[in-house]
Each structure stands twice: as structure tokens, then as C-alpha cells.
Design an enzyme around this catalytic site. Structure first.
Site, PDB file in Angstrom:
ATOM      1  N   ASP A  98      28.841  50.390  24.378  1.00  0.00           N
ATOM      2  CA  ASP A  98      30.053  51.108  23.934  1.00  0.00           C
ATOM      3  C   ASP A  98      30.272  50.901  22.433  1.00  0.00           C
ATOM      4  O   ASP A  98      30.225  49.765  21.954  1.00  0.00           O
ATOM      5  CB  ASP A  98      31.254  50.557  24.732  1.00  0.00           C
ATOM      6  N   HIS A 100      33.045  52.302  20.760  1.00  0.00           N
ATOM      7  CA  HIS A 100      34.449  52.509  20.373  1.00  0.00           C
ATOM      8  C   HIS A 100      35.065  51.194  19.885  1.00  0.00           C
ATOM      9  O   HIS A 100      35.108  50.219  20.630  1.00  0.00           O
ATOM     10  CB  HIS A 100      35.242  53.037  21.568  1.00  0.00           C
ATOM     11  N   SER A 151      31.851  51.220  30.799  1.00  0.00           N
ATOM     12  CA  SER A 151      32.200  49.940  30.167  1.00  0.00           C
ATOM     13  C   SER A 151      33.019  49.058  31.105  1.00  0.00           C
ATOM     14  O   SER A 151      32.963  47.832  31.027  1.00  0.00           O
ATOM     15  CB  SER A 151      32.984  50.170  28.880  1.00  0.00           C
TER      16      SER A 151
HETATM   17 CO1  B1M Z   1      34.413  58.738  22.410  1.00  0.00          CO
HETATM   18  N1  B1M Z   1      34.935  58.986  24.272  1.00  0.00           N
HETATM   19  N2  B1M Z   1      32.546  58.943  22.886  1.00  0.00           N
HETATM   20  N3  B1M Z   1      34.066  58.564  20.512  1.00  0.00           N
HETATM   21  N4  B1M Z   1      36.257  58.863  22.158  1.00  0.00           N
HETATM   22  C1  B1M Z   1      36.340  58.801  24.621  1.00  0.00           C
HETATM   23  C2  B1M Z   1      36.620  57.362  25.034  1.00  0.00           C
HETATM   24  C3  B1M Z   1      36.568  59.833  25.788  1.00  0.00           C
HETATM   25  C4  B1M Z   1      37.679  59.473  26.777  1.00  0.00           C
HETATM   26  C5  B1M Z   1      36.774  61.232  25.208  1.00  0.00           C
HETATM   27  C6  B1M Z   1      36.860  62.312  26.252  1.00  0.00           C
HETATM   28  O1  B1M Z   1      35.880  62.754  26.777  1.00  0.00           O
HETATM   29  N5  B1M Z   1      38.017  62.782  26.571  1.00  0.00           N
HETATM   30  C7  B1M Z   1      35.136  59.810  26.442  1.00  0.00           C
HETATM   31  C8  B1M Z   1      34.915  58.759  27.536  1.00  0.00           C
HETATM   32  C9  B1M Z   1      34.648  59.406  28.879  1.00  0.00           C
HETATM   33  C10 B1M Z   1      34.487  58.374  29.937  1.00  0.00           C
HETATM   34  O2  B1M Z   1      33.633  57.532  29.944  1.00  0.00           O
HETATM   35  N6  B1M Z   1      35.407  58.480  30.863  1.00  0.00           N
HETATM   36  C11 B1M Z   1      34.266  59.544  25.230  1.00  0.00           C
HETATM   37  C12 B1M Z   1      32.870  59.838  25.164  1.00  0.00           C
HETATM   38  C13 B1M Z   1      32.285  60.586  26.336  1.00  0.00           C
HETATM   39  C14 B1M Z   1      32.067  59.478  24.053  1.00  0.00           C
HETATM   40  C15 B1M Z   1      30.542  59.665  23.896  1.00  0.00           C
HETATM   41  C16 B1M Z   1      29.690  59.399  25.150  1.00  0.00           C
HETATM   42  C17 B1M Z   1      30.310  61.100  23.371  1.00  0.00           C
HETATM   43  C18 B1M Z   1      28.866  61.501  23.202  1.00  0.00           C
HETATM   44  O3  B1M Z   1      28.126  60.927  22.459  1.00  0.00           O
HETATM   45  N7  B1M Z   1      28.521  62.520  23.955  1.00  0.00           N
HETATM   46  C19 B1M Z   1      30.223  58.675  22.768  1.00  0.00           C
HETATM   47  C20 B1M Z   1      29.960  57.273  23.331  1.00  0.00           C
HETATM   48  C21 B1M Z   1      29.096  56.463  22.491  1.00  0.00           C
HETATM   49  C22 B1M Z   1      29.011  55.054  23.067  1.00  0.00           C
HETATM   50  O4  B1M Z   1      30.008  54.338  23.110  1.00  0.00           O
HETATM   51  N8  B1M Z   1      27.831  54.672  23.510  1.00  0.00           N
HETATM   52  C23 B1M Z   1      31.523  58.684  22.037  1.00  0.00           C
HETATM   53  C24 B1M Z   1      31.634  58.446  20.668  1.00  0.00           C
HETATM   54  C25 B1M Z   1      32.837  58.465  19.969  1.00  0.00           C
HETATM   55  C26 B1M Z   1      32.928  58.392  18.437  1.00  0.00           C
HETATM   56  C27 B1M Z   1      31.854  57.481  17.823  1.00  0.00           C
HETATM   57  C28 B1M Z   1      32.745  59.797  17.900  1.00  0.00           C
HETATM   58  C29 B1M Z   1      34.412  57.934  18.242  1.00  0.00           C
HETATM   59  C30 B1M Z   1      34.593  56.407  18.164  1.00  0.00           C
HETATM   60  C31 B1M Z   1      34.647  55.859  16.761  1.00  0.00           C
HETATM   61  C32 B1M Z   1      34.987  54.396  16.736  1.00  0.00           C
HETATM   62  O5  B1M Z   1      35.615  53.848  17.612  1.00  0.00           O
HETATM   63  N9  B1M Z   1      34.537  53.774  15.682  1.00  0.00           N
HETATM   64  C33 B1M Z   1      35.059  58.380  19.567  1.00  0.00           C
HETATM   65  C34 B1M Z   1      36.466  58.523  19.768  1.00  0.00           C
HETATM   66  C35 B1M Z   1      37.326  58.370  18.525  1.00  0.00           C
HETATM   67  C36 B1M Z   1      37.048  58.769  21.038  1.00  0.00           C
HETATM   68  C37 B1M Z   1      38.529  59.062  21.401  1.00  0.00           C
HETATM   69  C38 B1M Z   1      38.810  60.509  21.013  1.00  0.00           C
HETATM   70  C39 B1M Z   1      39.581  58.168  20.796  1.00  0.00           C
HETATM   71  C40 B1M Z   1      39.388  56.653  20.982  1.00  0.00           C
HETATM   72  C41 B1M Z   1      40.298  55.867  20.072  1.00  0.00           C
HETATM   73  O6  B1M Z   1      39.874  55.361  19.046  1.00  0.00           O
HETATM   74  N10 B1M Z   1      41.603  55.802  20.392  1.00  0.00           N
HETATM   75  C42 B1M Z   1      38.506  58.853  22.975  1.00  0.00           C
HETATM   76  C43 B1M Z   1      39.518  59.691  23.727  1.00  0.00           C
HETATM   77  C44 B1M Z   1      40.846  58.987  23.862  1.00  0.00           C
HETATM   78  O7  B1M Z   1      40.911  57.768  24.040  1.00  0.00           O
HETATM   79  N11 B1M Z   1      41.888  59.738  23.802  1.00  0.00           N
HETATM   80  C45 B1M Z   1      37.062  58.962  23.301  1.00  0.00           C
HETATM   81  C46 B1M Z   1      42.587  55.104  19.589  1.00  0.00           C
HETATM   82  C47 B1M Z   1      42.598  53.589  19.921  1.00  0.00           C
HETATM   83  C48 B1M Z   1      43.647  52.871  19.102  1.00  0.00           C
HETATM   84  O8  B1M Z   1      42.922  53.467  21.283  1.00  0.00           O
HETATM   85  O9  B1M Z   1      40.715  52.335  21.823  1.00  0.00           O
HETATM   86  O10 B1M Z   1      42.275  53.141  23.672  1.00  0.00           O
HETATM   87  P1  B1M Z   1      42.093  52.580  22.309  1.00  0.00           P
HETATM   88  O11 B1M Z   1      42.816  51.164  22.247  1.00  0.00           O
HETATM   89  C49 B1M Z   1      44.106  50.963  22.761  1.00  0.00           C
HETATM   90  C50 B1M Z   1      44.143  50.421  24.179  1.00  0.00           C
HETATM   91  O12 B1M Z   1      43.096  50.917  24.993  1.00  0.00           O
HETATM   92  C51 B1M Z   1      44.136  48.926  23.992  1.00  0.00           C
HETATM   93  O13 B1M Z   1      44.836  48.745  22.765  1.00  0.00           O
HETATM   94  C52 B1M Z   1      44.745  49.895  21.928  1.00  0.00           C
HETATM   95  C53 B1M Z   1      46.130  50.355  21.504  1.00  0.00           C
HETATM   96  O14 B1M Z   1      46.955  49.358  21.032  1.00  0.00           O
HETATM   97  N12 B1M Z   1      42.890  48.172  23.886  1.00  0.00           N
HETATM   98  C54 B1M Z   1      42.881  46.819  24.076  1.00  0.00           C
HETATM   99  C55 B1M Z   1      41.628  48.556  23.600  1.00  0.00           C
HETATM  100  N13 B1M Z   1      40.805  47.522  23.602  1.00  0.00           N
HETATM  101  C56 B1M Z   1      41.545  46.414  23.889  1.00  0.00           C
HETATM  102  C57 B1M Z   1      41.185  45.081  24.024  1.00  0.00           C
HETATM  103  C58 B1M Z   1      42.190  44.170  24.343  1.00  0.00           C
HETATM  104  C59 B1M Z   1      43.510  44.569  24.498  1.00  0.00           C
HETATM  105  C60 B1M Z   1      43.873  45.907  24.383  1.00  0.00           C
HETATM  106  O15 B1M Z   1      41.966  42.861  24.491  1.00  0.00           O
HETATM  107  C61 B1M Z   1      40.696  42.345  24.257  1.00  0.00           C
END
Ligand code: B1M
Length: 213
Positions: A98, A100, A151
């Protein structure tokens, strides 16, 4: 457009033009974390929706991620810093497979602003590397982040490997594909120590504080 709509728009459009000035304006109205959790996160949710519906390609999502990172970097110096003594040491990693890391890095900012020393192992971190780092760093807790459905499963495997290695430090897990229920029913039974789910970065801080109290 309102300020809030413009802020969400930068993330959706993947454009930084005008972002810095609007963030400055937002800082006059909101706390930095409110800006992140409010308009910026709703922009990210929209990006996720559009990407899901094939209306955005990965390259565009990457630009949105760049905007989010730039915004967080600008807001970070304005966040409240709690000058307490070091409360503990926490290791963070995005699990194997992963990439992200925006959420994990936000957790790092919040924890380090609140008295924790953070060892950030980065992205795609395999269990072996977590085990090795645990042995050299001896953190008080291990934080795992992951956004992909696979993940969540990787966290189960990581917990199993940690247990096999004789590690029982508390594990904190978070990320979009995870739920409290999955944590309790699938990850925790595979581990010797406690496994706790954090829904966001502030929740992660609350849990860390309880663990180190
Ligand atoms: Co990707 N991606 N992505 N992506 N991406 C998602 C996660 C996805 C839901 C989008 C979608 O389809 N709707 C989907 C996952 C589907 C699934 O598995 N169910 C997805 C996919 C499919 C993919 C790829 C497979 C796409 C592809 O290549 N075909 C690929 C995966 C690559 C890989 O990982 N091997 C991919 C790639 C990417 C980018 C590189 C383009 C980019 C990431 C850049 C980066 O992180 N440097 C990206 C992005 C930006 C997203 C979305 C749009 C946004 C994620 C984000 O940063 N959110 C995402 C859709 C979505 O979530 N709406 C998506 C903002 C962030 C602040 O929130 O990370 O959730 P988040 O963290 C939150 C909480 O979750 C929590 O606290 C935070 C808030 O305070 N939290 C924790 C997180 N970690 C924590 C740990 C803790 C405590 C709390 O304690 C240890």
C-alpha cells in the site's frame, strides 16, 4: 464559490493556484485541523468518488494528493503544539503493498505535536521490516495504516508475523478500508497484545494517550 468550496475544489482539480492565499484566509476562521477534516477531506472524498466512477485517472488522483500534501504542509506550522515531556515512542508504517501515506503522515504530525517521538517507516512496509525496526527502536506502540481492502488483510498477516516474532506491544490500526469490527474480529485474535482501531488522527492521539497514561 465560498471559501470552503474553493478549498475542496483545489483538491478535486489537483490545482495549487490560489491555494496558499485561501488557506491563509481559512486560518483566520478555522483551526488547521478543521480545515483538513472539513473542506480538504471532502475534496478527497469527491476525488475518491470520481476515481471510482472512472472519471479520474491515477495521474490526476496523484495531483490531488500533491495538493493535499502541500495544504497540510502549509497548515502544519499553525497547529497547536503541546510542549509536554516526551510521552512515548510510536512507530508508524503503511503496510506492505500500500502506497497511501497522507493519513499516516497526518497521524505523525498530530502525535509529534503532542509529545510523541515518531519513527515513520514509510510505505509498503513488510512485516520483516516492522519486526527489525521494533527490535532496534523498542517503541511503546506500533501504528499500522492502510487504505486498500487488501491492506486490511495485510494487517492480519502483519499481526501474525509480529506474534510469531514474540512481539506483544500495542498495535494501533487505521485507514479507510478498516473498521472497528474487522479489527476486533480479524486482527486482534491473531495477536498477543492489544489491537486498537482509530477512526482518524485525533482518535489515534486519544488512544495513544490512554496507552501511555
Ligand atoms: Co488510491 N485508492 N489507489 N491513491 N486513493 C483509494 C484508497 C480508493 C478508495 C479510491 C476509490 O477507488 N474510490 C481505492 C481503494 C479501493 C479498495 O481497495 N477498496 C484506491 C485505489 C484502488 C488505488 C490504486 C489501486 C489505483 C490504481 O493504481 N489503479 C492505487 C494503489 C497503489 C497501492 O497502494 N499499491 C492507488 C494510488 C493512489 C495515489 C498514489 C494516486 C494516491 C495516494 C497518494 C499518497 O497517499 N501519497 C491515492 C489517493 C489520494 C486516494 C484517495 C482518493 C484519497 C486517500 C487520502 O489520502 N485521503 C482514496 C479515496 C478516499 O479515501 N476517498 C483512494 C485523505 C487522508 C487524510 O485520509 O488516508 O483515510 P486517510 O486517513 C484518515 C483515516 O483513515 C485515519 O486518519 C486519517 C484522518 O485523520 N488513518 C489513521 C489513516 N491511517 C491511520 C493510522 C492510524 C490512525 C488513523 O494509526 C496508526
Amino acid at each position: 464559490l465560498s471559501l470552503e468550496e474553493r478549498l475542496a475544489g483545489y483538491v478535486v482539480e489537483g490545482s495549487k493556484e490560489g491555494l496558499a492565499a485561501d488557506l491563509d484566509e481559512a486560518l483566520g476562521k478555522y483551526a488547521p485541523l478543521e480545515v483538513i477534516n472539513g473542506p480538504l477531506m471532502s475534496g478527497m472524498e469527491e476525488v475518491g468518488r470520481l476515481f471510482n466512477g472512472n472519471e479520474l485517472i491515477v495521474a490526476e488522483v496523484l495531483q490531488s494528493a500533491e495538493v493535499m500534501k502541500a495544504a497540510v504542509a502549509q497548515l502544519e506550522p499553525h497547529m497547536e503544539v503541546n510542549e509536554s515531556a516526551v510521552k512515548g515512542k510510536i512507530m508508524l508504517a503503511t503496510v506492505k503493498g500500500d502506497v497511501h501515506d497522507i493519513g499516516k503522515n497526518l497521524v505523525e504530525i498530530i502525535l509529534s505535536n503532542n509529545g510523541y517521538k515518531i519513527i515513520n517507516l514509510g510505505i509498503k512496509v513488510p512485516p520483516e521490516q516492522i519486526i527489525e525496526a521494533y527490535r532496534s527502536e523498542k517503541p511503546d506502540a506500533i501504528g499500522l495504516s492502510g487504505l486498500l481492502v487488501k491492506s486490511a488483510q495485510q494487517m492480519v498477516l502483519t499481526a501474525q508475523d509480529l506474534r510469531t516474532a514474540g512481539i506483544d506491544a500495542p498495535i494501533l490500526v487505521g485507514g479507510a478500508a478498516l473498521t472497528r469490527k474487522f479489527t476486533k474480529t480479524r486482527i486482534a485474535p491473531e495477536y498477543e497484545g492489544v489491537v486498537l482501531y482509530a477512526k482518524d488522527a485525533m482518535d489515534g492521539l486519544d488512544i495513544a494517550n490512554k496507552l501511555t497514561d
